[in-house]
Design an enzyme around this catalytic site. Sequence first.
Site, PDB file in Angstrom:
ATOM      1  N   ASN A 230       0.825  -1.216   0.000  1.00 31.11           N
ATOM      2  CA  ASN A 230       0.000   0.000   0.000  1.00 31.11           C
ATOM      3  C   ASN A 230       0.848   1.249   0.000  1.00 31.11           C
ATOM      4  OD1 ASN A 230      -2.441  -1.260  -0.189  1.00 31.11           O
ATOM      5  ND2 ASN A 230      -3.068  -0.913   1.917  1.00 31.11           N
ATOM      6  N   ALA A 274      -2.721  11.458 -12.013  1.00 32.57           N
ATOM      7  CA  ALA A 274      -2.635  12.684 -11.215  1.00 32.57           C
ATOM      8  C   ALA A 274      -4.038  13.191 -10.930  1.00 32.57           C
ATOM      9  CB  ALA A 274      -1.838  13.742 -11.964  1.00 32.57           C
ATOM     10  N   CYS A 282      -6.992   3.066   3.668  1.00 26.61           N
ATOM     11  CA  CYS A 282      -5.775   2.250   3.575  1.00 26.61           C
ATOM     12  C   CYS A 282      -4.494   3.039   3.359  1.00 26.61           C
ATOM     13  CB  CYS A 282      -5.935   1.222   2.451  1.00 26.61           C
ATOM     14  SG  CYS A 282      -7.211  -0.001   2.783  1.00 26.61           S
ATOM     15  N   ARG A 349     -14.215   7.728   4.286  1.00 30.75           N
ATOM     16  CA  ARG A 349     -13.028   7.864   5.130  1.00 30.75           C
ATOM     17  C   ARG A 349     -11.903   8.573   4.382  1.00 30.75           C
ATOM     18  NH1 ARG A 349     -12.697   1.702   7.182  1.00 30.75           N
ATOM     19  NH2 ARG A 349     -13.475   1.412   5.052  1.00 30.75           N
TER      20      ARG A 349
END
Length: 459
Positions: A230, A274, A282, A349
């Site tokens: 990640n 971009a 995450c 989130r």
Amino acid sequence: MTHQPMRVAVIGTGYVGLGTAALLAHIGHDVVGIDIDPDKIAALQSGQVPIHEPGLDDLLASVAHRLTWTTAYDAVSAADVVFICVGTPPGPDGSPDLQYVASAAANLAPHLNGHMQVIVNKSTVPIGTGDYVQRLLEEHAPGYDHGRHQVVSNPEFLREGTALADSLYPDRIVLGGAEGAVAKMTALYAPLIEQTFTAPATAPRPDGYTRPAVVRTTLQSAEMIKYAANAFLALKISFANEIAGLCERVGADIEEVATGIGLDQRIGHRFLQAGLGWGGSCFGKDTQGLISAGQEHNYPMPILEAAIEVNYRQRRVIIDKLLRQLKTLKGKKVGILGMAFKPDTDDLRDAPAHDLIQRLTQLGARVTAHDPIAMPRAAREWAHLTYQEAAQVEDVFDRADAVIVATEWTAYRLLDWTAMSGRMRAPVIIDARNIIRTPLDAELEQVGRSTVKGQVLPS
């Protein structure tokens, strides 16, 4: 080959837990989902899925005969494998908060019994959490036996919006732990590894897909693989955004640059888009988790720190573009298209739109926001923000001084942008996701690209 069905308990019914339960039931196992929230369990028992994920409702319904839902941890006693799929939100210092993992481990431990049971950390957890969970089991399980009760790290690599396909047709399955426990997990996943299951209609098997790689390793390496993966993807996004800023200044086009460098097989095209930067549960949390781990060991990680700074700077860049166009935002109506952190989910989130709304309000703007899916959830979770919901997308544009594209929903790509911009006062559009490809009689700004009023943009 005939695969022996197992009994599985899944603790936690969020994105990871529901996806895990659906996957395991679909490949033939008997699954019980456990959650301490009685409202969520009642909803699931009545066939209502508490999150938005394309295809998940249908898949859960199709395997309902192999699924049960409960708030009672005693369901763990019959399970061969127990998955911990609870949240690990960032704490005040940015490091992952393990209270829910610890609570799940302590609550399941008393229900372990005499047969071999594997406890799986599916949640994204810091390096060393597997050992921590093993110790919690030892402390709380009356009949604990290290040979029978073993912890495995099996991190998920799901993308919200494509979770079903990511679950059923993964690039790799990572299994970290003792040899016997990993062997049991390999048997659990055998239909997935060998791809012997029937593909559901909602997630057909991709052309050319064969089978996933299986990575068998230690607890610590498995935990590190998840964080490092990640963090690297987050780094690619931040790199693209940093190059985009320079492209604007020298007259280059970030999309052409990304295409050119992405053709290098060592780099690849994915995650070089971009725009407004990453959000969700995450990338930011996991990148900060690695930085926190480095701090614990007196090991600075300046590259990852820079990735986080570039990402959140990108939200300020979009506000700066708007200020250059309007000079002041006091009394101006500004529309936001998209509230979820990415398309095809209602997850809010760390959504960039949150920070945009907050800053625009501070600068005196009147904000109207729209999202195809996430507005009901935003009404609950963003009650601290000041904005007006747009009942329909046209309301975002009506008499607006500016509109910001914050989430690249397909519905927004397909808008009649000429007609929509005609509803605005003096149209200023900040396309923070670079989705507009039609000529507009408007002031249009994108990220890392030069736009010319009234001309067709290159695709």
